[in-house]
Design a protein around this motif. Sequence first.
Motif, PDB file in Angstrom:
ATOM      1  N   ASN A 203      -0.284   5.955   4.561  1.00  0.00           N
ATOM      2  CA  ASN A 203      -0.028   6.563   3.246  1.00  0.00           C
ATOM      3  C   ASN A 203      -1.276   6.595   2.360  1.00  0.00           C
ATOM      4  O   ASN A 203      -1.186   6.792   1.149  1.00  0.00           O
ATOM      5  CB  ASN A 203       1.087   5.797   2.530  1.00  0.00           C
ATOM      6  N   GLY A 204      -2.428   6.353   2.996  1.00  0.00           N
ATOM      7  CA  GLY A 204      -3.677   6.401   2.250  1.00  0.00           C
ATOM      8  C   GLY A 204      -4.057   5.110   1.568  1.00  0.00           C
ATOM      9  O   GLY A 204      -5.064   5.046   0.865  1.00  0.00           O
ATOM     10  N   GLU A 205      -3.247   4.051   1.764  1.00  0.00           N
ATOM     11  CA  GLU A 205      -3.553   2.778   1.116  1.00  0.00           C
ATOM     12  C   GLU A 205      -4.759   2.110   1.790  1.00  0.00           C
ATOM     13  O   GLU A 205      -4.988   2.264   2.985  1.00  0.00           O
ATOM     14  CB  GLU A 205      -2.342   1.844   1.158  1.00  0.00           C
ATOM     15  N   LYS A 206      -5.520   1.342   1.022  1.00  0.00           N
ATOM     16  CA  LYS A 206      -6.712   0.672   1.532  1.00  0.00           C
ATOM     17  C   LYS A 206      -6.325  -0.494   2.440  1.00  0.00           C
ATOM     18  O   LYS A 206      -5.465  -1.311   2.099  1.00  0.00           O
ATOM     19  CB  LYS A 206      -7.570   0.159   0.374  1.00  0.00           C
ATOM     20  N   VAL A 207      -6.942  -0.593   3.593  1.00  0.00           N
ATOM     21  CA  VAL A 207      -6.731  -1.699   4.533  1.00  0.00           C
ATOM     22  C   VAL A 207      -7.870  -2.699   4.338  1.00  0.00           C
ATOM     23  O   VAL A 207      -9.054  -2.320   4.434  1.00  0.00           O
ATOM     24  CB  VAL A 207      -6.696  -1.202   5.996  1.00  0.00           C
ATOM     25  N   VAL A 208      -7.551  -3.948   4.076  1.00  0.00           N
ATOM     26  CA  VAL A 208      -8.590  -4.930   3.754  1.00  0.00           C
ATOM     27  C   VAL A 208      -8.964  -5.811   4.941  1.00  0.00           C
ATOM     28  O   VAL A 208      -9.997  -6.484   4.923  1.00  0.00           O
ATOM     29  CB  VAL A 208      -8.154  -5.837   2.579  1.00  0.00           C
ATOM     30  N   THR A 209      -8.140  -5.818   5.993  1.00  0.00           N
ATOM     31  CA  THR A 209      -8.460  -6.608   7.175  1.00  0.00           C
ATOM     32  C   THR A 209      -7.877  -5.933   8.403  1.00  0.00           C
ATOM     33  O   THR A 209      -6.988  -5.091   8.310  1.00  0.00           O
ATOM     34  CB  THR A 209      -7.910  -8.042   7.055  1.00  0.00           C
ATOM     35  N   SER A 210      -8.398  -6.297   9.564  1.00  0.00           N
ATOM     36  CA  SER A 210      -7.965  -5.709  10.831  1.00  0.00           C
ATOM     37  C   SER A 210      -7.539  -6.825  11.777  1.00  0.00           C
ATOM     38  O   SER A 210      -8.011  -7.966  11.680  1.00  0.00           O
ATOM     39  CB  SER A 210      -9.114  -4.902  11.444  1.00  0.00           C
ATOM     40  N   PHE A 211      -6.660  -6.493  12.710  1.00  0.00           N
ATOM     41  CA  PHE A 211      -6.125  -7.500  13.641  1.00  0.00           C
ATOM     42  C   PHE A 211      -5.838  -6.837  14.984  1.00  0.00           C
ATOM     43  O   PHE A 211      -5.353  -5.718  15.035  1.00  0.00           O
ATOM     44  CB  PHE A 211      -4.842  -8.098  13.062  1.00  0.00           C
ATOM     45  N   HIS A 212      -6.193  -7.521  16.079  1.00  0.00           N
ATOM     46  CA  HIS A 212      -5.747  -7.085  17.396  1.00  0.00           C
ATOM     47  C   HIS A 212      -5.596  -8.308  18.299  1.00  0.00           C
ATOM     48  O   HIS A 212      -6.002  -9.415  17.931  1.00  0.00           O
ATOM     49  CB  HIS A 212      -6.689  -6.046  18.018  1.00  0.00           C
ATOM     50  N   SER A 213      -4.994  -8.123  19.453  1.00  0.00           N
ATOM     51  CA  SER A 213      -4.753  -9.245  20.361  1.00  0.00           C
ATOM     52  C   SER A 213      -5.522  -9.053  21.657  1.00  0.00           C
ATOM     53  O   SER A 213      -5.895  -7.936  22.026  1.00  0.00           O
ATOM     54  CB  SER A 213      -3.259  -9.390  20.656  1.00  0.00           C
ATOM     55  N   HIS A 214      -5.768 -10.171  22.349  1.00  0.00           N
ATOM     56  CA  HIS A 214      -6.453 -10.160  23.640  1.00  0.00           C
ATOM     57  C   HIS A 214      -5.493 -10.597  24.743  1.00  0.00           C
ATOM     58  O   HIS A 214      -4.679 -11.508  24.546  1.00  0.00           O
ATOM     59  CB  HIS A 214      -7.641 -11.129  23.631  1.00  0.00           C
TER      60      HIS A 214
END
Length: 266
Positions: A203-214
């Motif tokens: 929706n265009g909101e700012k993302v302040v952090t990212s996450f993924h799994s291994h």
Amino acid sequence: MRQIIILFFLTTFFHNAYSQDESLQLKLDSIISEADLMYKYEKAVWNSTDLLMGNIRLKKKYDGYVVRHSGDSIFVTYYGKNQKESIARYTYIATNLNKPLLVSMESSPLKISEKELLDIKIKMINQLSDSKYNVTIQEGYSPNLILFKENTGFKLYIVMGTTESGVIPFGNDYLFWADSEGIIIRWKKFHSRMIPAYSKGSNGEKVVTSFHSHLKTTPHITATDICTFRLYGELCKMEVFGVLCTATGKYYKYNLKTNKIEIEEQ
């Protein structure tokens, strides 16, 4: 006697726990160190390529580059289409990767160390067409090759790059080890696919952090993860990203400002 036995087991337990923590910290320190060198190579290449491509004469001659380092100095050498002569050399120091300390735009024969890196790079790239390595490049991304010379051989990292704004191109990253002749002897793929992180939500909101799994085959946060985040995180105005490692049940958080990894148990 019973108290002595209990004390012995408690002492052994705490010693083992401390040894494990110390071993993990050493591993994380080595990951940070490797990511630091990868980042220095790539950042120096980014900035020197911009300078080189701004010169019409050099742009026409350009065919590729090799990178090496000595102490805190990073040397980027661009070679011409005959792959025998340099067309430009840029020297950076680790504390200022934005502006070269020295620039030479005079054509000259490649140095022995430069020619060796070029020969090894070509040999290793030629081997990557073997289907057993399953090297694939997704549309919209381009491979960046980071070659290190070691005591007994070479290491070639492949990390993805993108020109799309607001994207951190995590994933589809590789490491190939080669002997002194450039023959690949083992390899590893860290992520099975591209897992890009975006600076804006649906929706265009700012993302302040990212996450993924291994997956279990990659039990820690990786140097490729950190290098990619250092290159693109600042552009996306992100300071932190996290990785959940299913093999250990640990959650790793990397902070761009401190250049450190924090650990949380799941």
